[in-house]
Design an enzyme around this catalytic site. Structure first.
Site, PDB file in Angstrom:
ATOM      1  N   GLY A   1       0.828  -1.208   0.000  1.00 18.33           N
ATOM      2  CA  GLY A   1       0.000   0.000   0.000  1.00 18.33           C
ATOM      3  C   GLY A   1       0.860   1.255   0.000  1.00 18.33           C
TER       4      GLY A   1
ATOM      5  N   ARG B   1      13.526  10.118  -2.564  1.00 20.43           N
ATOM      6  CA  ARG B   1      14.403  11.280  -2.777  1.00 20.43           C
ATOM      7  C   ARG B   1      15.683  11.166  -1.938  1.00 20.43           C
ATOM      8  NH1 ARG B   1      14.692  15.954   0.347  1.00 20.43           N
ATOM      9  NH2 ARG B   1      15.248  17.901  -0.730  1.00 20.43           N
ATOM     10  N   ALA B   2      15.488  10.754  -0.679  1.00 20.52           N
ATOM     11  CA  ALA B   2      16.649  10.634   0.221  1.00 20.52           C
ATOM     12  C   ALA B   2      17.589   9.524  -0.256  1.00 20.52           C
ATOM     13  CB  ALA B   2      16.169  10.351   1.644  1.00 20.52           C
TER      14      ALA B   2
ATOM     15  N   ARG C   1      19.459  10.911  -3.468  1.00 16.14           N
ATOM     16  CA  ARG C   1      20.438  11.989  -3.242  1.00 16.14           C
ATOM     17  C   ARG C   1      21.589  11.542  -2.337  1.00 16.14           C
ATOM     18  NH1 ARG C   1      16.789  17.507  -3.768  1.00 16.14           N
ATOM     19  NH2 ARG C   1      16.267  17.094  -5.936  1.00 16.14           N
TER      20      ARG C   1
ATOM     21  N   ARG D   1       0.830  -4.941  -5.119  1.00 21.12           N
ATOM     22  CA  ARG D   1       0.967  -6.145  -4.288  1.00 21.12           C
ATOM     23  C   ARG D   1       1.166  -7.271  -5.297  1.00 21.12           C
ATOM     24  NH1 ARG D   1      -0.724  -4.174   0.743  1.00 21.12           N
ATOM     25  NH2 ARG D   1      -2.435  -2.701   0.665  1.00 21.12           N
TER      26      ARG D   1
ATOM     27  N   ASP E   1       4.608  -4.810   5.679  1.00 22.03           N
ATOM     28  CA  ASP E   1       4.869  -6.178   6.101  1.00 22.03           C
ATOM     29  C   ASP E   1       5.192  -7.155   4.964  1.00 22.03           C
ATOM     30  OD1 ASP E   1       5.083  -7.161   8.553  1.00 22.03           O
ATOM     31  OD2 ASP E   1       3.075  -8.049   8.646  1.00 22.03           O
TER      32      ASP E   1
ATOM     33  N   THR F   1       4.433   2.242   5.719  1.00 24.18           N
ATOM     34  CA  THR F   1       3.029   1.824   5.722  1.00 24.18           C
ATOM     35  C   THR F   1       2.263   2.667   6.733  1.00 24.18           C
ATOM     36  OG1 THR F   1       1.456   0.088   6.363  1.00 24.18           O
ATOM     37  CG2 THR F   1       3.644  -0.085   7.307  1.00 24.18           C
TER      38      THR F   1
ATOM     39  N   ASP G   1      -0.102   1.663   8.413  1.00 24.11           N
ATOM     40  CA  ASP G   1      -0.578   0.801   9.501  1.00 24.11           C
ATOM     41  C   ASP G   1       0.312   0.830  10.763  1.00 24.11           C
ATOM     42  OD1 ASP G   1      -2.660   0.073   7.923  1.00 24.11           O
ATOM     43  OD2 ASP G   1      -1.867  -1.904   7.404  1.00 24.11           O
TER      44      ASP G   1
ATOM     45  N   ASP H   1       2.507  -1.233  11.666  1.00 25.15           N
ATOM     46  CA  ASP H   1       2.487  -2.557  12.291  1.00 25.15           C
ATOM     47  C   ASP H   1       3.776  -3.342  12.027  1.00 25.15           C
ATOM     48  OD1 ASP H   1       2.064  -2.801   9.592  1.00 25.15           O
ATOM     49  OD2 ASP H   1       0.506  -4.326   9.745  1.00 25.15           O
TER      50      ASP H   1
ATOM     51  N   ARG I   1      -6.377  -3.702   8.608  1.00 23.61           N
ATOM     52  CA  ARG I   1      -7.020  -4.999   8.465  1.00 23.61           C
ATOM     53  C   ARG I   1      -6.558  -5.943   9.564  1.00 23.61           C
ATOM     54  NH1 ARG I   1      -7.721  -6.030   2.393  1.00 23.61           N
ATOM     55  NH2 ARG I   1      -5.543  -5.497   2.415  1.00 23.61           N
TER      56      ARG I   1
ATOM     57  N   GLY J   1     -10.864  11.349  21.443  1.00 23.91           N
ATOM     58  CA  GLY J   1     -11.746  11.183  22.601  1.00 23.91           C
ATOM     59  C   GLY J   1     -12.875  10.185  22.364  1.00 23.91           C
ATOM     60  N   ALA J   2     -12.559   9.095  21.673  1.00 25.05           N
ATOM     61  CA  ALA J   2     -13.604   8.117  21.333  1.00 25.05           C
ATOM     62  C   ALA J   2     -14.188   7.456  22.581  1.00 25.05           C
ATOM     63  CB  ALA J   2     -13.020   7.044  20.420  1.00 25.05           C
ATOM     64  N   GLU J   3     -15.479   7.146  22.499  1.00 25.25           N
ATOM     65  CA  GLU J   3     -16.166   6.461  23.609  1.00 25.25           C
ATOM     66  C   GLU J   3     -15.720   5.006  23.683  1.00 25.25           C
ATOM     67  OE1 GLU J   3     -17.576   9.178  22.241  1.00 25.25           O
ATOM     68  OE2 GLU J   3     -17.477  10.009  24.258  1.00 25.25           O
TER      69      GLU J   3
ATOM     70  N   LYS K   1     -23.989  11.432  28.572  1.00 22.12           N
ATOM     71  CA  LYS K   1     -23.425  11.705  27.236  1.00 22.12           C
ATOM     72  C   LYS K   1     -24.558  11.737  26.227  1.00 22.12           C
ATOM     73  CE  LYS K   1     -18.721  10.134  27.726  1.00 22.12           C
ATOM     74  NZ  LYS K   1     -17.517   9.782  27.004  1.00 22.12           N
TER      75      LYS K   1
ATOM     76  N   HIS L   1      -9.500   4.733   1.890  1.00 23.02           N
ATOM     77  CA  HIS L   1      -8.207   5.070   1.281  1.00 23.02           C
ATOM     78  C   HIS L   1      -7.837   6.550   1.369  1.00 23.02           C
ATOM     79  CE1 HIS L   1      -8.832   1.038  -0.278  1.00 23.02           C
ATOM     80  NE2 HIS L   1      -7.537   0.998  -0.493  1.00 23.02           N
TER      81      HIS L   1
END
Ligand code: F6P
Length: 322
Positions: free
Chosen positions: A11, A21-22, A25, A72, A103, A126, A128, A130, A172, A186-188, A214, A252
């Site tokens: 991805g 670029r790095a 160069r 992929r 991965d 990535t 993710d 992960d 995923r 601040g998710a419940e 709430k 995406h």
């Protein structure tokens, strides 16, 4: 070393261009020629190589996606595919390969290194985050900022309409995006693939939150947290609890956009370090960052081990959601 090649695989992630670029160069600085491979391992199999000079990577540091394109690649998972890839590198006189990706990228890189002795260095890219062996991967910071911006906007509507929202973020197999965006937004509740999801417990939690006063809620769900994702979860919660909810799948959108300052600096550091490593004779390793600073991690470990979720952050999220 006189000639190295670079590819992006899996991805796309914001900051991949800054890493390319790095690589280019730093290599030029060291008197090494660089070829760019199109469409990841597919380009390696199909002989899609082009020379990259300092000007080929001008004006890309701020651009999302990858100028080399990515894919992929199923054939690369076979011994035959990897043999063709190694032959391409030999034909062009490429003495070292830098792979930027997630991965799946490392499984291929590790096999190419072990089976054909190709000197390979990996750069973690990535959204993710992960990848074992590095605290952070290129693209993660931009992606969580993008997702957080969306969650903040949802909150405005949630609060105005006394509504409950499910916000599905990418991941995923991993919940690093969900956990960070959930805490910052601040998710419940935050639902991640690393933890079993008990829908009844989520309903109880939302009902209890309502009883505590709430009037709206946002639940952040990683796409792989429940089979069928947030859409299936919404249906199940509504059936059990009789609430009306709204689901927003960020998808995406999280992979695109101009990389953040952090991602650009990280990509610049890691891309450059990958070249330094290859030139000094290192191989079969990934560059990364952790408490010690810049590190090299054996690809075999990266492939075998799983990056743990931040348990302290999981606990903190619960404490702060009251
Ligand atoms: O690996 C990055 C990632 O964005 C995951 O979070 C997501 O599950 C997957 O890629 C989606 O892949 P694709 O773009 O191939 O559908």
């Amino acid at each position: 070393m006189k000639h190295l090649a670079v590819l992006t695989s899996g991805g796309d992630a914001p900051g991949m261009n800054a890493a390319i670029r790095a690589v280019v160069r730093t290599a030029i600085h060291k008197g090494v020629r660089v070829s760019g491979i199109g469409h990841g391992y597919q380009g390696l199999i199909e002989d899609d190589l082009r020379p990259l000079g300092a000007r080929s990577v001008a004006n890309v540091i701020q651009r999302g996606g990858t100028i080399l394109r990515t894919a992929r690649c199923e054939p690369f998972l076979t011994g035959e595919g990897r043999a063709r890839a190694a032959a391409t590198l030999r034909r062009h006189g490429v003495e070292g390969l830098i792979v930027i990706g997630g991965d799946g990228t490392y499984r291929g890189a590790s096999a190419l290194h072990e089976e054909h002795g190709v000197p390979v260095i990996g750069v973690p890219g990535t959204i993710d985050n992960d990848i074992y062996g590095t605290d952070v991967s290129i693209g993660f910071n931009t992606a969580i900022n993008t997702a957080l911006d969306a969650v903040d906007k949802l909150r405005d509507t949630a609060a105005s309409h006394n509504r409950m929202f499910l916000a599905e973020v990418m991941g995923r197999h991993s919940g690093h995006i969900a956990l960070n965006v959930g805490v910052a937004g601040g998710a419940e509740a935050i639902l991640i693939p690393e933890r079993p999801v008990d829908v009844e417990a989520v309903v109880d939690l939302l009902t209890a939150a309502e009883r505590r006063g709430k009037t709206s809620s946002v639940v952040v769900v990683a796409e792989g947290a429940v089979p069928g994702g947030a859409v299936a979860l919404q249906r199940e919660i509504e059936e059990r609890a009789g609430y009306e909810m709204r689901t927003v799948i960020l998808g995406h959108v999280q992979r695109g956009g101009s990389p953040s300052t952090r991602d650009r600096v990280l990509a610049s550091r890691l891309g450059s370090m990958a070249v330094e490593g290859l030139v000094s004779g290192r191989s079969g390793e990934m560059v990364g960052v952790d408490k010690r600073g810049n590190v090299f991690v054996p690809l075999a470990d990266v492939v075998r081990q799983q990056k743990p979720i931040d348990e302290q952050l999981v606990e903190l999220a619960t404490i702060l959601a009251i």
